[in-house]
Scaffold this active site. Structure first.
Site, mmCIF file in Angstrom:
data_model
loop_
_atom_site.group_PDB
_atom_site.id
_atom_site.type_symbol
_atom_site.label_atom_id
_atom_site.label_comp_id
_atom_site.label_asym_id
_atom_site.label_seq_id
_atom_site.Cartn_x
_atom_site.Cartn_y
_atom_site.Cartn_z
ATOM 1 N N ASP A 108 0.815 -1.202 0.000
ATOM 2 C CA ASP A 108 0.000 0.000 0.000
ATOM 3 C C ASP A 108 0.856 1.262 0.000
ATOM 4 O OD1 ASP A 108 -2.278 -1.505 -0.031
ATOM 5 O OD2 ASP A 108 -2.795 -1.199 2.067
ATOM 6 N N ASP B 22 -0.626 13.461 22.015
ATOM 7 C CA ASP B 22 0.572 13.173 21.230
ATOM 8 C C ASP B 22 0.434 13.706 19.802
ATOM 9 O OD1 ASP B 22 1.720 11.950 23.376
ATOM 10 O OD2 ASP B 22 1.643 9.909 22.575
ATOM 11 N N SER C 232 -5.673 2.541 14.161
ATOM 12 C CA SER C 232 -4.852 2.123 15.302
ATOM 13 C C SER C 232 -4.950 3.109 16.456
ATOM 14 C CB SER C 232 -3.388 1.959 14.874
ATOM 15 O OG SER C 232 -2.806 3.201 14.546
#
Length: 300
Positions: free
Chosen positions: A77, A186, A202
């Site tokens: 990908d 983050d 994720s």
């Protein structure tokens, strides 16, 4: 050797994940199949240089866009994303042969190439268009204006994140000037539907069907647990301002810019260009999800 079905395309570009071990024999097999199908075949220039294949003309990506009417990408990908960003402006459709690990958008397995590729080349395929993101980084000037210091395109996502040594960043997010939230985290992901199965997934974001006209905004390890992913319309412009934190960075897919300053703004909007994928007949998105995410495990 048997004659393959008549082809509706005329000139195919072949692009490979040229640093992958054992890629040359695979590329040679695909090139021979394309030629037997009646196409003119050219290699992407870096693919030709790295593999030493010299039986076919080598073209730059810009020349591929001007001269070819289809591109076959052999790799994962990541390889497809890099090529698709460059060829989208030329409306060159892409066929993906998976030699990576996941293969959400390079969906033809190597073992299926001899049967699937001729079918697609003869006009029997599922055509799919995917939206792209475009964006910029603008920096405030002393006179009150702004200077554009970076512009780019992404198929998966735009990410603003903390520096390697910093604990977190504070980011202010808006859509068309309407304040969403301040995030101490983050980082923050703005993902297309295509990218919703990548980094955004994720980080806890939802999966968006590629046909949806929306982006998903996903905080990364937010300090405030109530900061949740949100899906917004892709008709507007998302602005992310660096409020606090050291050495924040920005990433458009695999293109990055480091050391953003306080006051820098990352703007994200829908690109005028789309990526076109050609899939084997019978392909559908839900089957891809079941297979790649192993949703069918235990199903008899």
């Amino acid at each position: 050797m048997p004659t393959l079905p008549n082809c509706r395309f005329q000139h195919a570009a072949l692009v490979g994940k040229y640093h992958a071990r054992g890629i040359r024999p695979v590329l040679e097999d695909v090139a021979h199949l394309l030629a037997r199908s009646g196409l003119d075949v050219s290699l992407e220039s870096e693919t030709a240089l790295a593999t030493g294949m010299s039986d076919y003309p080598a073209l730059s990506l810009a020349d591929i866009g001007r001269q070819c009417d289809v591109a076959v990408v052999v790799g994962g990908d990541g390889t497809m994303l890099a090529i698709a960003r460059e060829l989208a402006r030329y409306d060159v459709p892409l066929i993906g042969v998976n030699q990576g690990r996941l293969g959400f958008i390079t969906d033809i397995q190597l073992k299926d190439v001899p049967s699937a590729l001729p079918q697609i080349l003869s006009g029997r395929y599922e055509r799919e268009e995917r939206a792209m993101l475009e964006g910029a980084v603008v920096r405030p000037l002393k006179d009150g204006g702004f200077e554009t210091i970076y512009e780019g395109h992404a198929i998966n996502e735009v990410v603003v994140s903390r520096g390697a040594t910093a604990s977190m960043v504070e980011l202010r997010a808006e859509v068309d000037g309407q304040f969403i939230a301040n995030y101490r985290a983050d980082g923050l992901i703005v993902s297309s539907p295509t990218g919703s199965t990548a980094y955004a997934l994720s980080a806890g974001g939802p999966i968006l069907h590629p046909g949806l006209c929306g982006w998903v905004v996903v905080p990364i390890a937010s300090h405030t647990l109530s900061n949740r992913p949100i899906v917004v319309s892709d008709a507007g412009t998302i602005t992310i301002e660096i409020v606090a934190g050291k050495d924040a960075s920005m990433n458009f897919d695999m293109q990055s810019l480091a050391s953003l300053m306080h006051g820098d703004r990352v703007t994200v909007r829908r690109s005028a260009h789309k990526v076109t994928f050609l899939h084997p007949q019978g392909w559908n998105y839900y089957a891809t999800l079941r297979r790649k995410l192993r949703w069918n495990e235990g199903v008899t």
